[in-house]
Design a protein around this motif. Structure first.
Motif, mmCIF file in Angstrom:
data_model
loop_
_atom_site.group_PDB
_atom_site.id
_atom_site.type_symbol
_atom_site.label_atom_id
_atom_site.label_comp_id
_atom_site.label_asym_id
_atom_site.label_seq_id
_atom_site.Cartn_x
_atom_site.Cartn_y
_atom_site.Cartn_z
ATOM 1 N N GLY A 119 9.911 12.962 12.623
ATOM 2 C CA GLY A 119 11.227 12.428 12.945
ATOM 3 C C GLY A 119 11.832 11.569 11.850
ATOM 4 O O GLY A 119 12.880 10.969 12.038
ATOM 5 N N GLY A 120 11.150 11.475 10.710
ATOM 6 C CA GLY A 120 11.705 10.740 9.587
ATOM 7 C C GLY A 120 11.352 9.271 9.519
ATOM 8 O O GLY A 120 11.722 8.596 8.564
ATOM 9 N N ARG A 121 10.657 8.740 10.510
ATOM 10 C CA ARG A 121 10.243 7.339 10.453
ATOM 11 C C ARG A 121 9.111 7.183 9.456
ATOM 12 O O ARG A 121 8.456 8.139 9.077
ATOM 13 N N LYS A 122 8.865 5.952 9.052
ATOM 14 C CA LYS A 122 7.786 5.653 8.112
ATOM 15 C C LYS A 122 6.973 4.478 8.649
ATOM 16 O O LYS A 122 7.488 3.633 9.364
ATOM 17 N N LEU A 172 0.813 -1.220 0.000
ATOM 18 C CA LEU A 172 0.000 0.000 0.000
ATOM 19 C C LEU A 172 0.846 1.270 0.000
ATOM 20 O O LEU A 172 0.328 2.344 -0.284
ATOM 21 N N GLY A 173 2.100 1.151 0.344
ATOM 22 C CA GLY A 173 2.976 2.320 0.390
ATOM 23 C C GLY A 173 3.236 2.770 1.807
ATOM 24 O O GLY A 173 2.664 2.249 2.766
ATOM 25 N N LEU A 174 4.117 3.744 1.947
ATOM 26 C CA LEU A 174 4.538 4.235 3.256
ATOM 27 C C LEU A 174 4.069 5.661 3.495
ATOM 28 O O LEU A 174 3.927 6.440 2.556
ATOM 29 N N VAL A 175 3.850 5.973 4.753
ATOM 30 C CA VAL A 175 3.458 7.303 5.189
ATOM 31 C C VAL A 175 4.578 7.824 6.076
ATOM 32 O O VAL A 175 5.084 7.106 6.939
ATOM 33 N N ASP A 176 4.966 9.084 5.876
ATOM 34 C CA ASP A 176 6.005 9.702 6.699
ATOM 35 C C ASP A 176 5.463 10.038 8.084
ATOM 36 O O ASP A 176 4.351 10.552 8.222
#
Length: 130
Positions: free
Chosen positions: A91-94, A84-88
């Motif tokens: 702090g830069g984590r996903k 489905l993809g990544l969301v930010d």
């Protein structure tokens, strides 16, 4: 936010009444209402979600990567990010995109991708779930 699903004339009347009773005051206060019209798609069903988590349980029980087992929650995050993809996050984590907003057919497609991957890449043999 208020959502109206228009299946019957009474629901159309309710939408009209809501707009008629609220748009003037909202516009006057500098907060006009915005109206979007789109085809309604039912969200995934609880039964679909139960089946998905039963599959994830079987994946976590049967799969090892580099000699390590992962929980069904870890697999859930991995599959979301992968399919489905990544969301930010701050702090830069996903994190993986949520599945809760998927329609019935979108969620069915997603579960098909998850199970196909589990069979072909992880060697999972799914047992029937009740």
């Amino acid at each position: 936010m208020r959502q109206f699903v228009l299946r019957e004339e009474s629901q159309c009347r309710a939408l009209y009444a809501y707009l008629k009773n609220n748009w003037p005051a909202c516009a006057e206060s500098g907060k006009p209402l915005a109206v979007t019209v789109a085809e309604h798609k039912d969200k995934r069903h609880a039964q679909q979600n139960r089946l998905y988590w039963a599959f994830l349980r079987q994946i976590s029980e049967q799969s090892m990567i580099g000699g390590k087992r992962y929980s069904d929650e870890c697999w859930h995050e991995w599959f979301k990010g992968n399919f489905l993809g990544l969301v930010d996050l701050p702090g830069g984590r996903k994190i993986g995109e949520t599945t809760t907003k998927l329609s019935v057919s979108e969620f069915a497609d997603y579960v098909t991708k998850v199970t196909a991957y589990a069979v072909s890449e992880l060697g999972v043999i799914f047992e029937e779930t009740n």
